[in-house]
Design a protein around this motif. Structure first.
Motif, PDB file in Angstrom:
ATOM      1  N   ALA A 182       1.237 -10.651 -47.399  1.00  0.00           N
ATOM      2  CA  ALA A 182       2.073  -9.462 -47.157  1.00  0.00           C
ATOM      3  C   ALA A 182       1.288  -8.187 -47.437  1.00  0.00           C
ATOM      4  CB  ALA A 182       3.329  -9.522 -48.028  1.00  0.00           C
ATOM      5  N   TYR A 183       0.497  -8.188 -48.470  1.00  0.00           N
ATOM      6  CA  TYR A 183      -0.341  -7.040 -48.826  1.00  0.00           C
ATOM      7  C   TYR A 183      -1.308  -6.723 -47.681  1.00  0.00           C
ATOM      8  CZ  TYR A 183      -4.775  -5.273 -50.757  1.00  0.00           C
ATOM      9  OH  TYR A 183      -5.955  -4.615 -50.953  1.00  0.00           O
ATOM     10  N   ILE A 184      -1.992  -7.735 -47.165  1.00  0.00           N
ATOM     11  CA  ILE A 184      -2.944  -7.527 -46.062  1.00  0.00           C
ATOM     12  C   ILE A 184      -2.221  -6.955 -44.839  1.00  0.00           C
ATOM     13  CG2 ILE A 184      -4.357  -8.779 -44.360  1.00  0.00           C
ATOM     14  CD1 ILE A 184      -5.865  -8.213 -46.923  1.00  0.00           C
ATOM     15  N   ALA A 185      -1.059  -7.499 -44.524  1.00  0.00           N
ATOM     16  CA  ALA A 185      -0.297  -7.028 -43.358  1.00  0.00           C
ATOM     17  C   ALA A 185       0.217  -5.604 -43.555  1.00  0.00           C
ATOM     18  CB  ALA A 185       0.868  -7.977 -43.085  1.00  0.00           C
ATOM     19  N   ARG A 186       0.565  -5.268 -44.765  1.00  0.00           N
ATOM     20  CA  ARG A 186       1.166  -3.968 -45.070  1.00  0.00           C
ATOM     21  C   ARG A 186       0.170  -2.808 -44.968  1.00  0.00           C
ATOM     22  NH1 ARG A 186       3.732  -5.908 -49.044  1.00  0.00           N
ATOM     23  NH2 ARG A 186       2.200  -5.613 -50.678  1.00  0.00           N
ATOM     24  N   TRP A 187      -1.105  -3.072 -45.217  1.00  0.00           N
ATOM     25  CA  TRP A 187      -2.084  -2.000 -45.307  1.00  0.00           C
ATOM     26  C   TRP A 187      -3.006  -1.972 -44.088  1.00  0.00           C
ATOM     27  CZ3 TRP A 187      -1.599   1.920 -48.460  1.00  0.00           C
ATOM     28  CH2 TRP A 187      -0.826   1.767 -49.612  1.00  0.00           C
TER      29      TRP A 187
ATOM     30  N   ASP B 144      -5.663   0.096 -41.553  1.00  0.00           N
ATOM     31  CA  ASP B 144      -6.743   1.040 -41.855  1.00  0.00           C
ATOM     32  C   ASP B 144      -6.216   2.472 -41.894  1.00  0.00           C
ATOM     33  OD1 ASP B 144      -8.616  -0.992 -42.068  1.00  0.00           O
ATOM     34  OD2 ASP B 144      -9.303  -0.790 -39.999  1.00  0.00           O
ATOM     35  N   ASP B 145      -5.322   2.810 -40.970  1.00  0.00           N
ATOM     36  CA  ASP B 145      -4.751   4.169 -40.941  1.00  0.00           C
ATOM     37  C   ASP B 145      -3.947   4.441 -42.211  1.00  0.00           C
ATOM     38  OD1 ASP B 145      -5.867   4.728 -38.486  1.00  0.00           O
ATOM     39  OD2 ASP B 145      -4.056   4.194 -37.372  1.00  0.00           O
ATOM     40  N   ARG B 146      -3.130   3.496 -42.612  1.00  0.00           N
ATOM     41  CA  ARG B 146      -2.322   3.694 -43.812  1.00  0.00           C
ATOM     42  C   ARG B 146      -3.211   3.797 -45.047  1.00  0.00           C
ATOM     43  NH1 ARG B 146       2.132  -0.081 -46.780  1.00  0.00           N
ATOM     44  NH2 ARG B 146       2.766   1.525 -48.276  1.00  0.00           N
ATOM     45  N   ILE B 147      -4.250   2.998 -45.101  1.00  0.00           N
ATOM     46  CA  ILE B 147      -5.175   3.067 -46.234  1.00  0.00           C
ATOM     47  C   ILE B 147      -5.764   4.474 -46.337  1.00  0.00           C
ATOM     48  CG2 ILE B 147      -7.419   2.273 -47.112  1.00  0.00           C
ATOM     49  CD1 ILE B 147      -6.671  -0.513 -45.947  1.00  0.00           C
ATOM     50  N   ALA B 148      -6.193   5.029 -45.201  1.00  0.00           N
ATOM     51  CA  ALA B 148      -6.773   6.370 -45.200  1.00  0.00           C
ATOM     52  C   ALA B 148      -5.761   7.420 -45.659  1.00  0.00           C
ATOM     53  CB  ALA B 148      -7.296   6.702 -43.806  1.00  0.00           C
ATOM     54  N   ARG B 149      -4.510   7.272 -45.240  1.00  0.00           N
ATOM     55  CA  ARG B 149      -3.459   8.242 -45.603  1.00  0.00           C
ATOM     56  C   ARG B 149      -3.017   8.103 -47.054  1.00  0.00           C
ATOM     57  NH1 ARG B 149      -1.011   6.203 -41.115  1.00  0.00           N
ATOM     58  NH2 ARG B 149       0.625   5.322 -42.413  1.00  0.00           N
ATOM     59  N   GLU B 150      -2.982   6.864 -47.556  1.00  0.00           N
ATOM     60  CA  GLU B 150      -2.411   6.595 -48.878  1.00  0.00           C
ATOM     61  C   GLU B 150      -3.426   5.889 -49.783  1.00  0.00           C
ATOM     62  OE1 GLU B 150       1.470   4.682 -48.549  1.00  0.00           O
ATOM     63  OE2 GLU B 150       1.654   5.493 -46.507  1.00  0.00           O
ATOM     64  N   TRP B 151      -4.615   6.433 -49.816  1.00  0.00           N
ATOM     65  CA  TRP B 151      -5.719   5.805 -50.532  1.00  0.00           C
ATOM     66  C   TRP B 151      -5.379   5.475 -51.986  1.00  0.00           C
ATOM     67  CZ3 TRP B 151      -9.829   3.043 -49.906  1.00  0.00           C
ATOM     68  CH2 TRP B 151     -10.767   2.921 -50.930  1.00  0.00           C
TER      69      TRP B 151
END
Length: 145
Positions: free
Chosen positions: A87-92, A94-101
């Motif tokens: 679930a963690y892998i699916a939730r994050w 690349d775009d979301r990681i950049a926005r919510e580092w």
């Protein structure tokens, strides 16, 4: 069943985990880690599949009751950790990681800590039992982490 292969995989996962931790050490400085994240995920999922298909079923066929019981308990405990990781892998993305580092770093550290603790627990609890059963010569037991 190749216990050396399982240990080698634990070592590889732990090395990738350390690299991943280093990449997310600074909540304020986003890193590009797409390749590392997927390499870690692939290695972990391949390891879990090996445990599910070969290792734990083999443990259930052993004559030593304590080994069977401990393996069954550890196998049951792993399911929610694996589901949580998926679930963690699916939730994050690349775009979301950049926005919510910062949030990504905090959640990643929690997930990685859970995985590392689980691997060490498996080694700490199962390796002595495997040695007692004559399935390994010298167990390598790491401290909790």
């Amino acid at each position: 069943m190749d216990l050396d292969e399982l240990q080698r995989q634990h070592d590889e996962i732990e090395a990738l985990l350390a690299r991943f931790r280093q990449a997310i050490a600074d909540d304020s400085s986003p890193q590009r880690l797409g390749a590392l994240r997927w390499q870690f995920a692939r290695q972990l999922m391949a390891h879990l599949a090996l445990e599910d298909r070969i290792f734990y079923p083999n443990m259930q066929r052993q004559p030593h009751e304590r080994l069977r019981d401990t393996a069954a308990r550890l196998e049951m405990e792993m399911a929610p950790i694996a589901q949580s990781f998926s679930a963690y892998i699916a939730r994050w993305s690349d775009d979301r990681i950049a926005r919510e580092w910062g949030d990504f770093c905090r959640e990643s550290r929690e997930v990685l800590d859970r995985i590392l603790h689980r691997m060490h627990k498996e080694e700490r609890l199962l390796m002595p039992l495997l040695a007692d059963a004559g399935l390994v010569e010298t167990p390598r037991i790491r401290q909790a982490g």
